[in-house]
Enzyme design. Sequence first.
Site: not given
Ligand code: GAR
Length: 203
Positions: A28, A101, A120
């Site tokens: 992201n 996280m 999320h």
């Molecule tokens: C993403 O899917 C985001 O939505 C989630 O962690 C992932 C990170 O992926 N976030 C949560 O669960 C927050 N509660 P990335 O490191 O590849 O962006």
Amino acid sequence: MDGLHSRRVAFRRTPIDIAVLASGSGTNLQALIDHPGVRPHIVLVASDRPGSRALARAEDAGIGQATVLWDEYKSRSDFSAALADVVESSGAKGVVLAGFMRILSPSFVDRFPDRILNVHPSLLPSFPGANPVELALQHGVKVTGVTVHLVDELVDHGPIVAQRPVDVLPDDTPDSLHQRIRVVEHELYPEVVAAFVEERLQL
Ligand code: GAR
């Protein structure tokens, strides 16, 4: 008009700079870096995990990085205060969580009121917390999705800014479903963050 002239003046707000907080792979974050309306406003990428892929992406993009280690602090609130200090000293006025996280304490939220955004991987208020994709599969929902929201003092909670659905397929695994959710996140989050930095978000 009684000799008075009315004149309309359009005010354009100055965009705000942001810090992106990320713990993991940072896909992201990469989508934000790749968006021309967002990239110039990212002044810091901060992580709780040294060596995370997210920090490497920031390095590659020439963005300043910081690591704030959870284990170095006695409490969530001490960790959050240290992180807020790092964000503030970067000059960022907004905070964008991109797979961060750790739960931030209310005192962190108070320092950036209505200026913290989170993405999320579920349609909140369903499945907040750490395992939203697994929970969606366990509950047998047919549709899950992506939520972007402003952060308040509760976990994965606060005014919802945008949501998009993602169909759950019969043979989905947590990985396959999360992969399709990420594709949607990578479209939606940069659009919302571009509006956020220009302070034209509408709830
Ligand atoms: C993403 O899917 C985001 O939505 C989630 O962690 C992932 C990170 O992926 N976030 C949560 O669960 C927050 N509660 P990335 O490191 O590849 O962006």
